[in-house]
Design an enzyme around this catalytic site. Structure first.
Site, PDB file in Angstrom:
ATOM      1  N   HIS A   2      27.696  41.191  49.411  1.00  0.00           N
ATOM      2  CA  HIS A   2      27.394  39.994  50.187  1.00  0.00           C
ATOM      3  C   HIS A   2      26.063  40.256  50.871  1.00  0.00           C
ATOM      4  O   HIS A   2      26.029  40.914  51.909  1.00  0.00           O
ATOM      5  CB  HIS A   2      28.484  39.718  51.226  1.00  0.00           C
ATOM      6  CG  HIS A   2      29.708  39.062  50.675  1.00  0.00           C
ATOM      7  ND1 HIS A   2      30.784  38.707  51.448  1.00  0.00           N
ATOM      8  CD2 HIS A   2      30.009  38.682  49.405  1.00  0.00           C
ATOM      9  CE1 HIS A   2      31.712  38.130  50.672  1.00  0.00           C
ATOM     10  NE2 HIS A   2      31.262  38.117  49.431  1.00  0.00           N
TER      11      HIS A   2
ATOM     12  N   GLU B 142      23.911  38.684  44.542  1.00  0.00           N
ATOM     13  CA  GLU B 142      25.051  39.583  44.667  1.00  0.00           C
ATOM     14  C   GLU B 142      25.093  40.493  43.440  1.00  0.00           C
ATOM     15  O   GLU B 142      24.840  40.041  42.325  1.00  0.00           O
ATOM     16  CB  GLU B 142      26.359  38.774  44.750  1.00  0.00           C
ATOM     17  CG  GLU B 142      26.448  37.890  45.984  1.00  0.00           C
ATOM     18  CD  GLU B 142      27.834  37.279  46.175  1.00  0.00           C
ATOM     19  OE1 GLU B 142      28.759  37.586  45.404  1.00  0.00           O
ATOM     20  OE2 GLU B 142      27.974  36.486  47.124  1.00  0.00           O
TER      21      GLU B 142
ATOM     22  N   HIS C 178      31.607  43.883  44.728  1.00  0.00           N
ATOM     23  CA  HIS C 178      30.443  42.999  44.723  1.00  0.00           C
ATOM     24  C   HIS C 178      29.823  43.049  46.104  1.00  0.00           C
ATOM     25  O   HIS C 178      30.406  43.596  47.042  1.00  0.00           O
ATOM     26  CB  HIS C 178      30.790  41.584  44.267  1.00  0.00           C
ATOM     27  CG  HIS C 178      31.537  40.739  45.247  1.00  0.00           C
ATOM     28  ND1 HIS C 178      32.872  40.923  45.508  1.00  0.00           N
ATOM     29  CD2 HIS C 178      31.145  39.700  46.012  1.00  0.00           C
ATOM     30  CE1 HIS C 178      33.258  40.018  46.398  1.00  0.00           C
ATOM     31  NE2 HIS C 178      32.218  39.272  46.725  1.00  0.00           N
TER      32      HIS C 178
ATOM     33  N   ASP D  27      35.865  34.132  45.963  1.00  0.00           N
ATOM     34  CA  ASP D  27      36.314  35.504  45.656  1.00  0.00           C
ATOM     35  C   ASP D  27      37.834  35.543  45.492  1.00  0.00           C
ATOM     36  O   ASP D  27      38.368  36.211  44.599  1.00  0.00           O
ATOM     37  CB  ASP D  27      35.935  36.470  46.781  1.00  0.00           C
ATOM     38  CG  ASP D  27      34.441  36.687  46.892  1.00  0.00           C
ATOM     39  OD1 ASP D  27      33.723  36.438  45.903  1.00  0.00           O
ATOM     40  OD2 ASP D  27      34.001  37.131  47.971  1.00  0.00           O
TER      41      ASP D  27
HETATM   42 ZN   LIG Z   1      32.069  37.509  47.724  1.00  0.00          ZN
END
Ligand SMILES: [Zn+2]
Length: 143
Positions: A89, A32, A87, A100
């Site tokens: 995925h 990520e 961020h 998260d």
């Molecule tokens: Zn995440």
């Protein structure tokens, strides 16, 4: 806890930043990527990539603290505000994971998640006290 009735449900982002987000996500995969999104008012025009130092970077993110501080210094020098945190995925949908939500330390920021698989998708959320609300993302041309 109640949230202000003026809570923002829409954010704008330049096309250039939207494209950088996708590039960062693809470059980091299978890990990520993460970083800050900055600008003024409700318009994000700058992206600050941060090193993901999480223990399991394929499924979580945790930004390098020194890079976080450096990004805040640069934003302050440029007169920018922290508006978003992004961020990626790499292999799951663009919805916040339990981790998260637990680590959403900036209630004033909009959390962006870009998913690469199963489909390329960019979504944004407010995460306040464990509560997740969708925020509409508007792409701004030529800003
Ligand atoms: Zn995440």
């Amino acid at each position: 806890m109640t949230t202000a009735t003026s809570a923002q449900h829409r954010i704008r982002i330049t096309r250039a930043v939207r494209e950088r987000l996708e590039q960062e996500a693809r470059a980091a995969a299978p890990f990520e990527c993460c970083g800050f999104l900055a600008g003024r008012g409700d318009l994000i025009h700058a992206l600050y990539p941060l090193r993901n130092v999480a223990e399991r970077p394929t499924v979580e993110y945790f930004a390098d603290v020194r890079e976080v501080l450096a990004a805040f210094r640069t934003m302050r020098a440029r007169g920018e505000e922290l508006l978003g945190i992004y961020h990626s995925h790499p292999t799951s949908a663009a919805f916040p994971s339990v981790t998260d939500i637990e680590r959403a330390y900036y209630p004033e920021a909009v959390y962006f998640i870009i998913s690469l698989q199963p489909a390329l998708d960019l979504r944004a959320y407010r995460i306040i006290s464990g509560k997740v609300e969708a925020v509409a993302v508007e792409i701004v041309e030529g800003a």
